[in-house]
Design a protein around this motif. Sequence first.
Motif, PDB file in Angstrom:
ATOM      1  N   TRP A   1       0.831  -1.216   0.000  1.00 42.97           N
ATOM      2  CA  TRP A   1       0.000   0.000   0.000  1.00 42.97           C
ATOM      3  C   TRP A   1       0.862   1.262   0.000  1.00 42.97           C
TER       4      TRP A   1
ATOM      5  N   CYS B   1       3.133   0.550   9.555  1.00 42.93           N
ATOM      6  CA  CYS B   1       2.364  -0.342  10.443  1.00 42.93           C
ATOM      7  C   CYS B   1       3.146  -1.582  10.851  1.00 42.93           C
ATOM      8  N   TRP B   2       4.422  -1.393  11.097  1.00 44.37           N
ATOM      9  CA  TRP B   2       5.296  -2.460  11.577  1.00 44.37           C
ATOM     10  C   TRP B   2       5.711  -2.223  13.029  1.00 44.37           C
TER      11      TRP B   2
ATOM     12  N   VAL C   1      12.656 -11.043   3.338  1.00 47.66           N
ATOM     13  CA  VAL C   1      13.608 -10.707   4.399  1.00 47.66           C
ATOM     14  C   VAL C   1      12.896 -10.744   5.745  1.00 47.66           C
TER      15      VAL C   1
ATOM     16  N   HIS D   1       3.935  -3.704  15.986  1.00 42.24           N
ATOM     17  CA  HIS D   1       3.966  -5.151  16.181  1.00 42.24           C
ATOM     18  C   HIS D   1       5.279  -5.634  16.795  1.00 42.24           C
TER      19      HIS D   1
ATOM     20  N   ASN E   1       6.629 -12.678   4.329  1.00 42.42           N
ATOM     21  CA  ASN E   1       5.579 -13.529   3.770  1.00 42.42           C
ATOM     22  C   ASN E   1       5.449 -13.374   2.257  1.00 42.42           C
TER      23      ASN E   1
ATOM     24  N   TYR F   1      13.715  -9.209  11.639  1.00 43.31           N
ATOM     25  CA  TYR F   1      14.436  -9.388  12.901  1.00 43.31           C
ATOM     26  C   TYR F   1      15.877  -9.870  12.695  1.00 43.31           C
TER      27      TYR F   1
ATOM     28  N   ASP G   1       9.520  -8.308   2.958  1.00 41.28           N
ATOM     29  CA  ASP G   1       8.538  -8.843   3.897  1.00 41.28           C
ATOM     30  C   ASP G   1       8.931 -10.299   4.123  1.00 41.28           C
TER      31      ASP G   1
HETATM   32  C1  LIG Z   1       0.499  -4.703   9.621  1.00 43.30           C
HETATM   33  S1  LIG Z   1       1.234  -5.439   8.219  1.00 43.30           S
HETATM   34  C2  LIG Z   1       1.945  -4.005   7.451  1.00 43.30           C
HETATM   35  C3  LIG Z   1       1.995  -4.129   5.971  1.00 43.30           C
HETATM   36  C4  LIG Z   1       2.319  -2.811   5.227  1.00 43.30           C
HETATM   37  N1  LIG Z   1       3.598  -2.276   5.624  1.00 43.30           N
HETATM   38  C5  LIG Z   1       1.236  -1.796   5.463  1.00 43.30           C
HETATM   39  O1  LIG Z   1       1.459  -0.843   6.244  1.00 43.30           O
HETATM   40  O2  LIG Z   1       0.157  -1.929   4.876  1.00 43.30           O
HETATM   41  C6  LIG Z   1       2.617  -6.248   8.928  1.00 43.30           C
HETATM   42  C7  LIG Z   1       3.494  -6.969   7.916  1.00 43.30           C
HETATM   43  O3  LIG Z   1       4.613  -7.523   8.605  1.00 43.30           O
HETATM   44  C8  LIG Z   1       4.980  -8.726   7.943  1.00 43.30           C
HETATM   45  N2  LIG Z   1       5.835  -9.467   8.869  1.00 43.30           N
HETATM   46  C9  LIG Z   1       5.474 -10.193   9.945  1.00 43.30           C
HETATM   47  N3  LIG Z   1       6.570 -10.682  10.557  1.00 43.30           N
HETATM   48  C10 LIG Z   1       7.644 -10.246   9.848  1.00 43.30           C
HETATM   49  C11 LIG Z   1       9.041 -10.395   9.991  1.00 43.30           C
HETATM   50  N4  LIG Z   1       9.568 -11.084  11.004  1.00 43.30           N
HETATM   51  N5  LIG Z   1       9.847  -9.803   9.082  1.00 43.30           N
HETATM   52  C12 LIG Z   1       9.335  -9.093   8.047  1.00 43.30           C
HETATM   53  N6  LIG Z   1       8.014  -8.911   7.852  1.00 43.30           N
HETATM   54  C13 LIG Z   1       7.175  -9.481   8.761  1.00 43.30           C
HETATM   55  C14 LIG Z   1       3.657  -9.362   7.593  1.00 43.30           C
HETATM   56  O4  LIG Z   1       3.772 -10.312   6.563  1.00 43.30           O
HETATM   57  C15 LIG Z   1       2.849  -8.141   7.177  1.00 43.30           C
HETATM   58  O5  LIG Z   1       2.940  -7.931   5.794  1.00 43.30           O
END
Ligand SMILES: C[S@@+](CC[C@H](N)C(=O)[O-])C[C@H]1O[C@@H](n2cnc3c(N)ncnc32)[C@H](O)[C@@H]1O
Length: 221
Positions: A60, A119-120, A99, A123, A78, A102, A76
């Motif tokens: 996005w 939005c990372w 990638v 989390h 996934n 972490y 990402d």
């Molecule tokens: C909330 S989404 C954010 C997606 C996008 N950046 C957005 O703002 O629309 C979180 C993303 O983190 C990815 N993700 C989860 N664990 C991850 C990791 N260890 N390393 C990289 N990406 C990861 C998920 O696949 C997902 O696409």
Amino acid sequence: MGAATDIEARMRGYYAQRAATYERVYFKPERQADLRALEASLPPLFAGRRVLEVACGTGWWTLHGARDAQAWLATDINPETMALARSKPLPACVQFETVDAYSFEPLAGRSFDGAFAGCWWSHVPLARLAPWLQLLHERLEPGARVVMLDNSFVQASNLPITRRDVEGNTYQQRRLDDGSVHEVLKNFPTREAAFAALGARARDPQWTACGHYWVLSYDLC
Ligand SMILES: C[S@@+](CC[C@H](N)C(=O)[O-])C[C@H]1O[C@@H](n2cnc3c(N)ncnc32)[C@H](O)[C@@H]1O
């Protein structure tokens, strides 16, 4: 950094499962004005830069952030989310790579002068935030620009917080279309807490709270 915790592994699985329906969150009516403003703000921040995007999801923000960049590596963990991102009409400078944010392992020996994550931040477990930022900064050159954006907690728009753990992380219960329910770690940082995690290389951090989102930007020395 250490091995993925259980909550991080579950988050990875949750987003893989949610990929096809993920972008519904970008069609919430009450968020549209903020979204348009954020999308418009991104291109000049990265104009001419070689940018690493962390956890790009369905791309996005990639579409907007990469518009005037010199090079943009969208990453990402996934393939399910990146497949959707790849299908978009993205700027020619965009490339993709799987990638794990972490470890950034496949990126060893490569450096960037920009970084973006949408939005990372929310989390990342609080205890991992400062070490994760340090790891990211190791991939970035002096003068690099870093921009993070994420959700502010807005009562009528966000799911309620259902639990807070001993470290202060907050959690939501989220239901997917197949009826499965997932506990997702989702933190809503204050400006002060975010600044405190940045480390010594961050210069002149800026925090903008714009309704449903916050934006953090800084340059590295
Ligand atoms: C909330 S989404 C954010 C997606 C996008 N950046 C957005 O703002 O629309 C979180 C993303 O983190 C990815 N993700 C989860 N664990 C991850 C990791 N260890 N390393 C990289 N990406 C990861 C998920 O696949 C997902 O696409």
